[in-house]
Scaffold this motif. Sequence first.
Motif, mmCIF file in Angstrom:
data_model
loop_
_atom_site.group_PDB
_atom_site.id
_atom_site.type_symbol
_atom_site.label_atom_id
_atom_site.label_comp_id
_atom_site.label_asym_id
_atom_site.label_seq_id
_atom_site.Cartn_x
_atom_site.Cartn_y
_atom_site.Cartn_z
ATOM 1 N N PRO A 95 4.994 6.306 4.403
ATOM 2 C CA PRO A 95 5.433 5.245 3.489
ATOM 3 C C PRO A 95 6.944 5.146 3.351
ATOM 4 N N MET A 96 7.671 6.245 3.605
ATOM 5 C CA MET A 96 9.127 6.190 3.553
ATOM 6 C C MET A 96 9.705 5.584 4.826
ATOM 7 N N LEU A 97 9.133 5.943 5.977
ATOM 8 C CA LEU A 97 9.703 5.523 7.255
ATOM 9 C C LEU A 97 9.281 4.128 7.681
ATOM 10 N N ASN A 98 8.101 3.667 7.239
ATOM 11 C CA ASN A 98 7.613 2.358 7.669
ATOM 12 C C ASN A 98 8.598 1.223 7.396
ATOM 13 N N PRO A 99 9.109 1.079 6.153
ATOM 14 C CA PRO A 99 10.057 -0.025 5.915
ATOM 15 C C PRO A 99 11.362 0.133 6.683
ATOM 16 N N ILE A 100 11.814 1.364 6.864
ATOM 17 C CA ILE A 100 13.048 1.598 7.627
ATOM 18 C C ILE A 100 12.866 1.118 9.059
ATOM 19 N N ILE A 101 11.718 1.443 9.650
ATOM 20 C CA ILE A 101 11.438 1.044 11.030
ATOM 21 C C ILE A 101 11.396 -0.469 11.156
ATOM 22 N N TYR A 102 10.726 -1.138 10.216
ATOM 23 C CA TYR A 102 10.618 -2.590 10.312
ATOM 24 C C TYR A 102 11.954 -3.284 10.072
ATOM 25 N N VAL A 103 12.773 -2.741 9.186
ATOM 26 C CA VAL A 103 14.094 -3.336 8.958
ATOM 27 C C VAL A 103 14.976 -3.151 10.184
ATOM 28 N N LEU A 104 14.924 -1.971 10.817
ATOM 29 C CA LEU A 104 15.788 -1.668 11.954
ATOM 30 C C LEU A 104 15.307 -2.314 13.253
ATOM 31 N N GLN A 105 13.987 -2.420 13.439
ATOM 32 C CA GLN A 105 13.461 -2.833 14.732
ATOM 33 C C GLN A 105 12.917 -4.258 14.773
ATOM 34 N N THR A 106 12.863 -4.945 13.650
ATOM 35 C CA THR A 106 12.323 -6.300 13.640
ATOM 36 C C THR A 106 13.458 -7.288 13.405
ATOM 37 N N VAL B 119 0.834 -1.204 0.000
ATOM 38 C CA VAL B 119 0.000 0.000 0.000
ATOM 39 C C VAL B 119 0.868 1.253 0.000
ATOM 40 N N ASP B 120 1.928 1.248 0.817
ATOM 41 C CA ASP B 120 2.833 2.403 0.856
ATOM 42 C C ASP B 120 3.502 2.631 -0.494
ATOM 43 N N LEU B 121 3.910 1.539 -1.129
ATOM 44 C CA LEU B 121 4.561 1.647 -2.436
ATOM 45 C C LEU B 121 3.607 2.216 -3.480
ATOM 46 N N ILE B 122 2.396 1.671 -3.562
ATOM 47 C CA ILE B 122 1.418 2.139 -4.539
ATOM 48 C C ILE B 122 0.995 3.575 -4.240
ATOM 49 N N GLY B 123 0.794 3.884 -2.944
ATOM 50 C CA GLY B 123 0.344 5.224 -2.558
ATOM 51 C C GLY B 123 1.327 6.309 -2.952
ATOM 52 N N ASN B 124 2.602 6.134 -2.582
ATOM 53 C CA ASN B 124 3.595 7.147 -2.929
ATOM 54 C C ASN B 124 3.875 7.181 -4.427
ATOM 55 N N THR B 125 3.757 6.024 -5.101
ATOM 56 C CA THR B 125 3.946 6.003 -6.559
ATOM 57 C C THR B 125 2.822 6.746 -7.268
ATOM 58 N N ALA B 126 1.608 6.638 -6.735
ATOM 59 C CA ALA B 126 0.478 7.350 -7.335
ATOM 60 C C ALA B 126 0.539 8.844 -7.050
ATOM 61 N N ASN C 281 -6.519 7.987 -2.220
ATOM 62 C CA ASN C 281 -7.320 7.792 -1.016
ATOM 63 C C ASN C 281 -7.468 6.322 -0.641
ATOM 64 N N ILE C 282 -7.433 5.427 -1.614
ATOM 65 C CA ILE C 282 -7.404 3.997 -1.293
ATOM 66 C C ILE C 282 -6.192 3.694 -0.422
ATOM 67 N N CYS C 283 -5.036 4.152 -0.842
ATOM 68 C CA CYS C 283 -3.796 3.825 -0.139
ATOM 69 C C CYS C 283 -3.694 4.551 1.198
ATOM 70 N N LEU C 284 -4.097 5.825 1.255
ATOM 71 C CA LEU C 284 -4.051 6.557 2.514
ATOM 72 C C LEU C 284 -4.980 5.932 3.544
ATOM 73 N N SER C 285 -6.137 5.476 3.109
ATOM 74 C CA SER C 285 -7.090 4.851 4.029
ATOM 75 C C SER C 285 -6.602 3.481 4.477
ATOM 76 N N MET C 286 -5.982 2.735 3.571
ATOM 77 C CA MET C 286 -5.488 1.409 3.907
ATOM 78 C C MET C 286 -4.401 1.464 4.975
ATOM 79 N N GLN C 287 -3.606 2.530 4.977
ATOM 80 C CA GLN C 287 -2.506 2.622 5.938
ATOM 81 C C GLN C 287 -3.006 2.554 7.374
ATOM 82 N N SER C 288 -4.010 3.361 7.703
ATOM 83 C CA SER C 288 -4.484 3.401 9.091
ATOM 84 C C SER C 288 -5.172 2.100 9.485
#
Length: 321
Positions: free
Chosen positions: A288-299, A75-82, A111-118
Motif C-alpha cells: 500500500p505504500m509503494l503502489n501510489p509511488i509506482i503509479y505516480v513515477l511510471q504512469t 483499498v490500500d488507504l483503508i487497509g493500512n489505516t485499519a 482481510n477485506i483490504c488484503l484480499s481486495m489488493q490481489s
Amino acid sequence: MLCLSSDCKNITFVRPAYFKIAGFIGIPNMHYYYVFLFFVFFVSVLGNITVMGLIYLDHNLRTAKYIAIFNLAFVDLIGNTALVPKVIDIFLFNHYYISYGECLTFYFFCNICLSMQSLNLVALCYDRLIAIMYPLHYQVRVTPKIMFSIVAFIWLLVLSCVLIALGLLTRLSFCDSVVINSFYCDHGPIYRLGCNDTTPNLVYGNLLIALILWVPLIIIMCSYICIGRALARISTAKERIKAFKTCTAHLSLVAIYFVPILIVYNMRANIHPNARIINLSLTTVFPPMLNPIIYVLQTQEIRASLRKILQSKLKLRVASK
C-alpha cells in the motif's frame, strides 16, 4: 469467561471476553520497527490520497483503467489505516488485550483490504491484456461501465468470502489459550485456538488462500504469457518496447505484492517464527505504500496530471501576490 480444557467437555460453547495479540512480544529492538511502521503509514496515506485526488480532480483520468487504480488506492488507504495504527497501539503502548468483538472487527477490515489488493491486480491485468492484444477493440471491451462491474463483482466476492470466514470463527469455542501468535487478528492463528472441531475453518482457510492468492497469480501469469506472444508479433522493436512500457507499472505492483508473500510461504519452515511474523507484516504494509509511488513515477498520465495541478496552484499563488 474461560475454562480449563478438562472442564470444557460439558460446555458446548465458550466465547472469551478478550484475546491477547502476542506477535511482536519478546522480539528485541522492536521500538525502531514501530517508528518505521509509522513512516510507512504516513507515506501510504499521503500517496494514496494523492492518487485518489488526482483521479477525482482530473477529468482526463475518468477512464476505465483509473477506476481500478482509484479502487486500489482506496483499498490500500483503508487497509493500512485499519492495520498500522492499531498494531502500533497494541505493541508500542502495551495494549495487548483486545475484546472478542473488536478482534473480529479488526479481522474483517484487514482481510477485506488484503484480499481486495490481489483481485484488483487481476482487474488491472485485464485492462493491459485487452490494450496489448486487442488495441482496436479496447474502447469497446474496457469501458468505465465494464470496469465498474468488474470492481463491484470483486467487492461482492471478497465481502462474501470474508463474512463466511467470520461466521466460521464465531462458531468456535475457546477453552484454553486466548493468545494470538500474530501481529493482528488473523484467521489461522484464531481458529487454531479453538477447542471444538476446527476442520471447516482449516478447509475454508485453504480455499480462501487459493482463491485470493493462487488463482489471481495464475490468471495474471497466463495473461502475461498471452501479452508476451502478442508483443512478439509486433514488427519493430521500438513498438514492442513502447507497448511493454505500458505494463511496467502493473508488473511492478504484481512483483511487490506476490513475490514477498511467496518467499515467506516457501521459507516458513526454515526461518525463525519471529522473523516470519516480521516478514509477514512487511508484506502486508509495504505494497500500500509503494503502489501510489509506482503509479505516480511510471504512469505518464498521472505525472502530467500532477504537474498540471501543481502548476495551476503555483500560478494562483503568484497571481494572488
